[in-house]
Design a protein around this motif. Structure first.
Motif, PDB file in Angstrom:
ATOM      1  N   GLY A  92      81.179  79.538  49.534  1.00  0.00           N
ATOM      2  CA  GLY A  92      79.902  80.264  49.541  1.00  0.00           C
ATOM      3  C   GLY A  92      80.103  81.762  49.693  1.00  0.00           C
ATOM      4  N   GLU A 152      73.523  82.950  48.030  1.00  0.00           N
ATOM      5  CA  GLU A 152      74.667  82.914  48.942  1.00  0.00           C
ATOM      6  C   GLU A 152      74.831  84.242  49.682  1.00  0.00           C
ATOM      7  OE1 GLU A 152      76.542  80.733  50.072  1.00  0.00           O
ATOM      8  OE2 GLU A 152      76.289  78.997  48.784  1.00  0.00           O
ATOM      9  N   SER A 179      78.956  84.625  46.917  1.00  0.00           N
ATOM     10  CA  SER A 179      78.035  85.711  47.265  1.00  0.00           C
ATOM     11  C   SER A 179      78.409  87.018  46.591  1.00  0.00           C
ATOM     12  CB  SER A 179      78.007  85.902  48.787  1.00  0.00           C
ATOM     13  OG  SER A 179      79.253  86.374  49.266  1.00  0.00           O
TER      14      SER A 179
END
Length: 320
Positions: free
Chosen positions: A61, A292, A65
């Protein structure tokens, strides 16, 4: 002859000692291997599940992002800090959700802990119905958030309207889920009603461990109930306060199911909390990378606040 026997003696004794020591060394190795095997047997599956379910998604994650992945196709482009710049400069809805979540968290923490503590004091009194009261107060915590939200949605929309028509009380005639202010307080009411019972149990356990000798001595010295509560009871339940604050901060920041089922962020996204905003961004708008990035900021903020809270309240425990 004497010298030869002495030499044999000196050579024989260490060898005998080594032969005696060798089984003990092997036994220790076997025990260590057995302990390692038992540790791997019991901890290994849990550790593997933790890595697969928590650690790997967490670090992937973080990677996503910094990309523009939409969560559907395999095209992933590295965009660096562009997602974070967009969130702090252009995404007004994210900023509004952050403010609404902060305001909700402060209100929910205070009310949940106050209500839970008051209920704990009530059920620790010498009442015949205290066991029934504990069950009744704790029961809302057993209901799932989604189901609870839909039940209270019916109460706010249909139940309160009917009561308002019968009684004429203006409080029940308000558009509880149709106005931004009343919808916010509707979420607060449901969350406090659900969480106060669990907090009550923690405070109840702490109150039952307060030495009654101290309270009796304070009463003999002429202390009032408020003085006993302030100077004896609250300092003695300080560890429970630390735990309850930690739990309510975590619950309030991560509120999702009640928000989704009760208002779905409405009206006009005025009650959209951060968790719902992240979910909408990632899985409805199909901007997984941006979602994210929001989740990473959310994690950092919640982690920082909880660490500060636990550190501060632990110091207060020592001082008290």
């Amino acid at each position: 002859m004497n010298s030869q026997s002495k030499l044999q003696e000196t050579e024989y004794v260490p060898l005998e000692q080594e032969l005696k020591r060798e089984p003990s060394i092997n036994t220790k190795k076997r025990k260590n291997l057995k302990n390692v095997g038992l540790f791997a047997l019991f901890v290994g599956p849990a550790l593997l599940a933790f890595c697969v379910i928590v650690l790997i998604p967490f670090f992937t994650g973080i990677y996503y992002s910094f990309t523009d992945w939409n969560g559907v196709n395999g095209t992933i482009n590295w965009v660096g800090l562009d997602n974070f710049k967009y969130l702090f400069t252009e995404d007004k809805q994210f900023q509004q959700s952050f403010w609404v979540t902060t305001k909700y968290t402060v209100v929910a923490i205070i009310l949940t802990n106050v209500v839970g503590f008051v209920l704990a004091i009530l059920v620790t009194q010498m009442l015949k119905t205290r066991n029934i009261l504990r069950t009744v107060f704790f029961m809302p915590n057993l209901i799932g958030g989604l189901l609870l939200g839909f039940v209270w949605q019916f109460i706010f929309v249909k139940g309160f309207a009917s009561i308002g028509q019968i009684t004429g009380i203006s409080l029940f005639e308000l558009p509880w889920l149709g106005d931004a202010k009343t919808a916010f307080w509707g979420i607060v009411i449901v969350s406090v009603w659900q969480g106060a019972g669990y907090i009550m149990l923690i405070y109840t356990a702490a109150l039952q461990n307060v030495p009654q000798e101290l309270i009796e001595a304070a009463k003999i010295d002429g202390a009032s109930r408020w003085q006993i509560l302030r100077h004896i009871t609250i300092p003695m339940v300080a560890p429970a306060v630390t735990v309850c604050l930690f739990l309510t901060i975590s619950w309030s920041f991560k509120v999702f199911d009640v928000n989704l089922s009760l208002t779905n962020g409405g009206p006009f996204k005025s009650t959209e909390m951060l968790a719902l905003n992240i979910y909408t961004e990632a899985f409805v708008n199909n901007r997984y990378g941006l979602g994210e990035a929001k989740a990473l900021i959310f994690f950092i903020v919640v982690a920082a606040i909880t660490i500060i809270q636990v550190t501060y309240t632990k110091k207060k425990e020592v001082e008290s």
